[in-house]
Structure formats: C-alpha cells, structure tokens
Scaffold this active site. Structure first.
Site, mmCIF file in Angstrom:
data_model
loop_
_atom_site.group_PDB
_atom_site.id
_atom_site.type_symbol
_atom_site.label_atom_id
_atom_site.label_comp_id
_atom_site.label_asym_id
_atom_site.label_seq_id
_atom_site.Cartn_x
_atom_site.Cartn_y
_atom_site.Cartn_z
ATOM 1 C CG ASN A 7 -1.862 1.123 1.313
ATOM 2 O OD1 ASN A 7 -1.792 2.051 0.495
ATOM 3 N ND2 ASN A 7 -2.758 1.105 2.279
ATOM 4 N NE ARG A 90 -6.275 1.434 -0.102
ATOM 5 C CZ ARG A 90 -6.465 2.537 0.572
ATOM 6 N NH1 ARG A 90 -5.479 3.110 1.177
ATOM 7 N NH2 ARG A 90 -7.655 3.064 0.628
ATOM 8 C CG HIS A 179 -13.438 3.376 2.715
ATOM 9 N ND1 HIS A 179 -14.268 4.387 3.148
ATOM 10 C CD2 HIS A 179 -12.184 3.772 3.031
ATOM 11 C CE1 HIS A 179 -13.554 5.344 3.709
ATOM 12 N NE2 HIS A 179 -12.274 4.998 3.637
ATOM 13 N N GLY A 209 -13.658 5.040 9.989
ATOM 14 C CA GLY A 209 -12.299 5.287 10.475
ATOM 15 C C GLY A 209 -12.054 6.775 10.389
ATOM 16 C CG ASN A 210 -8.351 8.998 10.736
ATOM 17 O OD1 ASN A 210 -8.756 9.732 11.626
ATOM 18 N ND2 ASN A 210 -7.249 8.279 10.831
ATOM 19 N N GLY A 211 -11.458 8.168 7.529
ATOM 20 C CA GLY A 211 -12.414 8.336 6.441
ATOM 21 C C GLY A 211 -13.649 7.510 6.781
ATOM 22 N NE ARG A 240 -11.336 12.637 4.145
ATOM 23 C CZ ARG A 240 -11.218 11.360 3.780
ATOM 24 N NH1 ARG A 240 -11.895 10.907 2.753
ATOM 25 N NH2 ARG A 240 -10.434 10.543 4.450
ATOM 26 C CB ALA A 283 -13.590 9.295 17.051
ATOM 27 N NE ARG A 284 -8.491 6.576 19.711
ATOM 28 C CZ ARG A 284 -7.433 5.910 19.273
ATOM 29 N NH1 ARG A 284 -7.004 4.873 19.948
ATOM 30 N NH2 ARG A 284 -6.815 6.277 18.180
ATOM 31 N N GLY A 331 -11.747 1.877 12.689
ATOM 32 C CA GLY A 331 -11.444 2.403 14.036
ATOM 33 C C GLY A 331 -12.641 2.699 14.917
ATOM 34 N N GLY A 333 -15.971 2.209 14.145
ATOM 35 C CA GLY A 333 -17.005 1.168 14.047
ATOM 36 C C GLY A 333 -16.660 -0.079 14.856
ATOM 37 C CG ASN A 335 -11.541 -0.135 18.275
ATOM 38 O OD1 ASN A 335 -11.243 -1.225 18.744
ATOM 39 N ND2 ASN A 335 -10.963 0.357 17.188
ATOM 40 C CD GLU A 384 -9.148 -1.306 4.179
ATOM 41 O OE1 GLU A 384 -8.739 -0.970 5.307
ATOM 42 O OE2 GLU A 384 -9.423 -0.489 3.286
HETATM 43 P P1 ADP Z 1 -7.864 4.991 9.057
HETATM 44 O O1 ADP Z 1 -9.043 5.470 8.278
HETATM 45 O O2 ADP Z 1 -6.743 5.977 9.108
HETATM 46 O O3 ADP Z 1 -7.433 3.568 8.753
HETATM 47 P P2 ADP Z 1 -8.823 3.880 11.566
HETATM 48 O O4 ADP Z 1 -9.677 2.837 10.966
HETATM 49 O O5 ADP Z 1 -7.615 3.441 12.331
HETATM 50 O O6 ADP Z 1 -8.395 5.001 10.546
HETATM 51 O O7 ADP Z 1 -9.760 4.751 12.543
HETATM 52 C C1 ADP Z 1 -9.287 5.869 13.231
HETATM 53 C C2 ADP Z 1 -10.434 6.429 14.061
HETATM 54 O O8 ADP Z 1 -10.892 5.406 14.949
HETATM 55 C C3 ADP Z 1 -10.004 7.615 14.912
HETATM 56 O O9 ADP Z 1 -10.979 8.626 14.873
HETATM 57 C C4 ADP Z 1 -9.949 7.003 16.305
HETATM 58 O O10 ADP Z 1 -10.202 7.929 17.324
HETATM 59 C C5 ADP Z 1 -11.069 5.991 16.228
HETATM 60 N N1 ADP Z 1 -10.943 4.999 17.304
HETATM 61 C C6 ADP Z 1 -9.952 4.125 17.530
HETATM 62 N N2 ADP Z 1 -10.151 3.469 18.700
HETATM 63 C C7 ADP Z 1 -11.309 3.946 19.213
HETATM 64 C C8 ADP Z 1 -12.051 3.697 20.405
HETATM 65 N N3 ADP Z 1 -11.634 2.818 21.310
HETATM 66 N N4 ADP Z 1 -13.199 4.384 20.580
HETATM 67 C C9 ADP Z 1 -13.614 5.290 19.678
HETATM 68 N N5 ADP Z 1 -12.956 5.583 18.547
HETATM 69 C C10 ADP Z 1 -11.817 4.934 18.330
#
Ligand code: ADP
Length: 399
Positions: A7, A90, A179, A209-211, A240, A283-284, A331, A333, A335, A384
C-alpha cells in the site's frame, strides 16, 4: 501461496507478506518518511517489533529495502524472491475502466497513468509502487486491487449526479465510491455470521475510520455508497465535511471572499469532527472532551456524526427494501461501542434492536443485537490486506 501486499502512499509504504491459504502473516511493516528527513523501516514478525534507519530517496528505494528485508539472512522470512508468488497492490481509483481486480500487464501501464487525475493524492503513489516492484522483481505478477471496483455495479440512478449529463459522458464525473475492499470483506464475513448466502443478503456496511463511508450491499453487490467522485461527501469524517448545502461553495467564493484553494482546504482538512469541535479530528479526543470535560461543541460534533449516520442507514434500508445485517467496522465502528449505541438508538421501527450489554466490546467480531432483533447488528474488524491477498490469488489463479 505467498502474497506480498503493498500500500504505497505519498510518504509511506505499508507492506505485508501473507500466506493467503493459511491466512498467516509472515511479516508486516511500514516504510516511513519517504522524501523527508530520517526515513525508516519498521516491521513486525509474529509479536517481535524492530526498526532501522534507512537511506532512500523515493518509493523504489523504500521497496528495495522491503525486498532486502524479506530475504535478509538474519531478519528475513524468505530464502529468495522466488518464494513471492504475486504482489497485490492496494490501488485507490480504477475509474470506469477497471471494474475488477486486474493483472498489471506492461501494456496496461498507460491506462493506469490515465487514472492519476481521478485521485491525484493517491494513484500516482500507487503507480510508483507498481513501477518499482516491476523493476525490482520483474518475474513476479502484480495485481491491482481497487478501492472503487467493489462499487462498479452501482446502478446509474445511484452513480449519475443530477448535473448536466455531459459531465458524466465527457469527463467521467460520477459517483465511484471508495473503501471497497473493506466493504467487500466485512460484508462477506457478515453473510457468513448470519448464515445467509451472500447472494441473497441485504447488508449495510458502516466503515468508520478517519475516512467514513457506508454502503448498501444487495445480493453481494454494492448498490449505493456514501463517498462519491471525491472522498469528501457523505457522512462527516475526521476532517472532511461530508454532505452539506453545495450552494455554500459558490457563496463562500463569490460573496465571502474565499479562494477556491481555501474552500478546498476547508472541506477536506478543517471540517468534520475537527471543524465542529475545534478540538481534534480523532474521535477518541472528541469523545474525551465531550464526556469527561463536558465540552458542548465536541458533543455537537459527535451528535452530527451519529445523526447523519442514522439517516444514511435509513435511506439505504429504503433503497434495498429491507435489511438483514448492519455492520460496523474500522477504528470507530470496531472500537467505539458508544458510537454504535448512539447510532442504533431509536431504530426499532426499522428492526434494529441493539443489545447494550453485548455491544460493549472493542475490536472484536461480535453480534451485538438483541435476540429478537430482525436485523443482526455486527461489529467486524476489517482486514483489507487479507482481502487484497485473496483477490490477488483469484486473479493469478485465473491466468
Ligand atoms: P484509518 O481510516 O486511518 O485507517 P482507523 O480505521 O484506524 O483510521 O480509525 C481511526 C479512528 O478510529 C479515529 O478517529 C480514532 O479515534 C477511532 N478509534 C480508535 N479506537 C477507538 C475507540 N476505542 N473508541 C472510539 N474511537 C476509536
């Protein structure tokens, strides 16, 4: 079958060598700070992590380091490059031309170049990765697995924008979606978990996630998805904006003195969770500010995210005339059980009944719906890389 998954981003290359048949990851790692000061390569074999400084100038240099590492006498996991059966790349944008994972023959390289303008921040880097691998290990087949191709069966009513039709015909301006590898992977896992043939299941996948993008998947095909021509629409993300009144773009430029670049920067980098909360794109951090410090704008940023997410789910149920499984991944979804709870609140009318106790899991595959919930609500970690490896194997085996 050993697949090397690559990637290649603008300043980094993620890599992973996987035996796709046993799904065992032999090594995974990251080349960082390409074209910057102090580049380094870090990697993990089983649980052991290592890193070293490297002296490279470009993607080719980074990938040479990766290949050297794979066969390194001390740290390596292979005896020779002959043991790499294929490389899966990727690849972000396949345009209209590439509707499926594709063997990258030399004669296709020109077509790959033509895709660059569709994703100028991503495709040129993906292509640099392909070129480097082709030069360094020319005997090994390369397969491109596109983020867009899982959405290639969208019906025209979902992908043509209500703009002058010539824009689509002449410039390829349409919804493509992204995605796709993640939506594909978690939706197949979901069908398995609910014991329904993939070809018969109605699934909504929420990649957060971030996206962020959501997809409506009917009978194994994505029939609608929230990202479009660009990656800025749909549900608000870390930085975004997601959907908003498009008239504002011209209003800000014509009446408020913003330049085109400033608006671009605003909607891609200064909006979403960051823009509303003023605190963070993560998000955290926003959750901490809202829940531990009572920050109202942080709470509003989360409320907007959850509200928009809920509305997309409702619209996709309408689009598919039903729903078997609602899947949360990536991330947030996987966690963020708090987000899953907020999004699924007051959705009983649509058959979505969350079990609050079961839902309190992070990073695990789980059915978090009540026993009597007509829709199964699932948390499924995305993978992925595994999907890219499986696609690469499928393409190479069909040669
Ligand atoms: P990317 O799109 O860069 O692959 P990720 O799938 O790693 O990103 O997701 C990142 C997001 O997931 C961030 O906003 C992060 O805060 C959130 N995240 C990770 N762990 C948790 C958690 N325990 N609770 C809430 N949000 C979380």
């Amino acid at each position: 079958m050993n697949i090397l998954i690559i990637n290649a981003g603008s300043s980094s290359i993620k890599f992973q060598l996987m035996d796709v048949d046993s799904e065992e990851t032999k090594i995974k790692g990251l080349v960082q700070r390409i074209n910057q000061d102090n580049p380094e390569i870090s990697w993990k074999i089983r649980k052991e992590k290592s890193k070293k400084k490297i002296n490279i100038e470009d993607h080719r240099g980074g990938l040479k380091e990766v290949l050297d590492l794979l066969v390194d006498k001390e740290n390596g996991v292979l005896e020779s490059y002959d043991q790499i059966d294929a490389v899966g790349h990727r690849y972000v944008h396949g345009g209209e031309k590439f509707q499926d994972s594709t063997l990258i023959k030399d004669e296709l390289m020109k077509d790959f170049e033509k895709l660059n303008h569709l994703a100028p921040l991503h495709n040129p880097n993906n292509l640099a990765g392909v070129r480097a691998i082709k030069e360094l290990i020319p005997e090994v087949p390369n397969v491109a697995v596109f983020d867009t191709s899982f959405h290639s069966k969208l019906p025209p009513k979902a992908y043509v924008y209500p703009l002058p039709y010539e824009l689509y015909e002449e410039k390829g301006i349409r919804r493509y979606g992204f995605h796709g590898t993640s939506h594909h992977y978690v939706s197949m896992e979901a069908a398995d978990m609910i014991n329904k043939p993939y070809e018969e299941a109605k699934i909504i996948t929420c990649h957060m996630g971030n996206g962020i993008s959501f997809s409506a998947i009917d009978g194994g095909h994505s029939v609608d998805t929230s990202l479009g021509f660009s990656t800025v629409c749909g549900i608000p993300m870390g930085t975004r904006s997601g959907d908003f009144d498009v008239g504002l773009v011209t209003h800000l430029i014509k009446s408020e003195g913003y330049s085109v670049d400033e608006v671009h920067e605003m909607i891609y980098k200064k909006s979403g969770l960051l823009g509303v909360s003023g605190i963070s794109n993560d998000a955290r951090d926003v959750e901490k500010a809202a829940w531990e410090e009572g920050n109202e704008r942080a709470q509003l940023a989360l409320d907007i995210l959850h509200y928009k997410a809920k509305k997309y789910i409702g619209s996709y149920i309408a689009a598919m005339n039903g729903l078997d499984a609602l899947v949360f991944t990536a991330g947030i979804g996987e966690n963020g059980w708090e987000s899953r709870e907020a999004i699924c609140k007051d959705m009983e009318y649509l058959g979505i009944k969350l079990d609050k106790e079961k839902n309190r899991v992070r990073g695990k595959k789980a059915d978090v719906s009540k026993k009597n919930s007509p829709v199964r609500i699932l948390a499924i970690p995305t993978n992925e890389e595994l999907m890219i490896a499986k696609e690469t194997k499928r393409v190479v085996n069909n040669l």
